[in-house]
Design an enzyme around this catalytic site. Structure first.
Site, PDB file in Angstrom:
ATOM      1  CB  CYS A 165      -0.956  -0.018   1.184  1.00 52.74           C
ATOM      2  SG  CYS A 165      -2.025  -1.485   1.178  1.00 52.74           S
ATOM      3  CG  HIS A 305      -1.608   3.873   6.269  1.00 50.78           C
ATOM      4  ND1 HIS A 305      -1.590   3.790   4.899  1.00 50.78           N
ATOM      5  CD2 HIS A 305      -1.805   2.598   6.719  1.00 50.78           C
ATOM      6  CE1 HIS A 305      -1.751   2.516   4.522  1.00 50.78           C
ATOM      7  NE2 HIS A 305      -1.893   1.787   5.603  1.00 50.78           N
ATOM      8  CD  GLU A 316      -0.912   7.136  10.333  1.00 50.46           C
ATOM      9  OE1 GLU A 316      -0.495   7.919   9.450  1.00 50.46           O
ATOM     10  OE2 GLU A 316      -1.895   6.381  10.157  1.00 50.46           O
ATOM     11  CE  LYS A 337      -5.291   4.281   3.206  1.00 48.97           C
ATOM     12  NZ  LYS A 337      -4.326   5.356   3.531  1.00 48.97           N
ATOM     13  CG  HIS A 342      -6.281   0.817   2.186  1.00 54.01           C
ATOM     14  ND1 HIS A 342      -5.414   1.534   1.379  1.00 54.01           N
ATOM     15  CD2 HIS A 342      -5.488   0.101   3.020  1.00 54.01           C
ATOM     16  CE1 HIS A 342      -4.175   1.254   1.707  1.00 54.01           C
ATOM     17  NE2 HIS A 342      -4.182   0.381   2.701  1.00 54.01           N
ATOM     18  CG  PHE A 403      -0.362  -6.177   4.203  1.00 53.62           C
ATOM     19  CD1 PHE A 403      -0.783  -5.458   5.302  1.00 53.62           C
ATOM     20  CD2 PHE A 403      -1.294  -6.978   3.556  1.00 53.62           C
ATOM     21  CE1 PHE A 403      -2.094  -5.515   5.747  1.00 53.62           C
ATOM     22  CE2 PHE A 403      -2.612  -7.047   3.993  1.00 53.62           C
ATOM     23  CZ  PHE A 403      -3.016  -6.314   5.088  1.00 53.62           C
TER      24      PHE A 403
END
Length: 416
Positions: A165, A305, A316, A337, A342, A403
């Site tokens: 991502c 994110h 985060e 998002k 996402h 990931f």
């Protein structure tokens, strides 16, 4: 050696909120959710039956019908967004030096829909290997960058980047550095993703990564809300025209803002979970600030994110507090998002576009779908819940994490 400065002179986007940059931005500042029941396949037996799809997209409106059949949806998106960005920047085959313009695009997965369909068709047969001759050229992840270069006759550096991502953010960082070093005058960069399919949704469902709030898709993506239950899958493409400053000035280009730096790091912790203390996120923001030559007080807005996962949102925010200290409480923080879902490998670039527009217009888009405060999050942080906020945004930072523990971020600021 003194690095060259890099500015943004063109933008293009296909998103769940609209099929142009302006439509996308209007959706963001008005708090529109792009989530709805899946239309691209029958999801009735899936645990998640909704997503943030690109809507009203007909590839033959932009591509020859025969050509469109040879190109996977993620590459179709990239081509259309590149057309928009090139036109926005005032670039055409008639006024460019093709050897000095490159293409660096990111995608987390690439042509998954093509791969799925070809393998399923083979499995239905008698074992005789009958495959479409365009199977591999449609599927491979680098092909979007290749298609864009061929469409616009761009013969500079050309390749693809993948870091899950974080892919399109890493692509932008590579583009910045190619320009800083004088390897090109212009780089077409960003990324695309289109994996809303049986394999894509089923695979993420198996990981228990996605929201299953099928009774209320529009409110399913809820970063920083106590009752968040996973991310909502999206699809998108975003393209930026990054240009060396003196080259842009010499051709009289309009300049949206300056892209001043980027950072990359690894969590080195887990294949999917973030470091619980946000160590990689902390390191990547520090690296970006150092690369940009900015202090923590120079940043006004962070597009996080913020995927709406229980672990990620907490890690985060810990990282933000560690990096920015007391200045954290003067920042606006938001996760777009909550509206786009996402978009995986395309998330970084469309969120960078949100930051660019925020810097241009001094508006911070909201984090929608906030209903219940999370006691694990510092209540003094301004998450820009539910409604856009007006404020001076001189510089904005965009975080993307993937990931495998990949972290990347870029910083944009007003051009002066």
């Amino acid at each position: 050696m003194e690095f060259k400065r890099v500015v943004i002179t063109g933008m293009g986007a296909l998103t769940p909120l609209g099929n142009t940059v302006d439509e996308y931005w209007n959706g963001l500042i008005n708090g529109v959710s792009g989530a709805a029941p899946i239309t691209q396949f029958d999801a009735s037996k899936f645990r998640t039956r909704f997503a943030c799809e690109v809507k009203n997209f007909e590839p033959t409106n932009f591509l020859d019908k025969k050509e469109a059949r040879k190109i996977d949806r993620f590459s179709q998106f990239a081509l259309v967004a590149s057309d928009q960005a090139m036109a926005d920047a005032g670039l055409s085959k008639d006024n460019i030096n093709p050897d000095r313009i490159g293409v660096v695009l990111g995608s987390g997965i690439g042509g998954l829909i093509t791969f799925q369909n070809e393998v399923m068709d083979f499995a239905k047969g008698d074992g005789t290997p009958r495959f479409n001759p365009f199977f591999i050229p449609k599927m491979i992840l680098d092909i979007a960058a290749g298609q864009v270069s061929m469409r616009h006759n761009l013969r500079g550096p050309n390749y693809a980047v993948t870091s899950a991502c974080a892919s399109s953010t890493n692509a932008m960082i590579d583009a910045i550095n190619l320009l800083r070093l004088g390897k090109a005058d212009i780089i077409v960069t960003g990324g695309s993703e289109a994996v809303i399919s049986e394999a894509g949704v089923g695979g993420f469902n198996a990981m228990k990564a996605m929201s299953e709030r099928n009774d209320d898709p529009a409110a399913a993506s809820r970063p920083y809300d106590k009752d968040r239950d996973g991310f909502v899958m999206g699809e998108a493409a975003g393209i930026l025209i990054l240009e060396e400053l003196e080259h842009a000035k010499a051709r009289g280009a309009k300049i949206y803002c300056e892209i001043v730096g980027g950072g990359a790091s690894a969590d080195a912790y887990h294949i999917t979970a973030p470091h619980p203390e946000g160590l990689g996120a902390k390191n990547v923001m520090l690296a970006a600030l150092n690369d940009a030559g900015l202090s923590i007080t120079d940043i006004d807005y962070i597009n996080t994110h913020g995927t709406s996962t229980p672990l990620g949102d907490v890690a985060e925010t810990k990282a933000i507090l560690d990096v920015f200290g007391e200045h954290s409480y003067k920042l606006n923080i938001s996760s777009t998002k909550s509206m786009t879902g996402h978009c995986l490998g395309a998330a970084g670039v469309i969120e960078a576009i949100a930051c660019i527009k925020s810097v241009m217009h001094d508006i911070v888009p909201p984090t929608i779908n906030h209903f219940t405060d999370d006691p694990d999050l510092d209540p003094k942080l301004n998450f820009t819940f539910n409604k856009a906020q007006n404020r001076i945004v001189n510089a904005a930072l965009s975080n993307t994490f993937g990931f495998g523990g990949h972290n990347a971020c870029v910083i944009v600021k007003k051009y002066t």
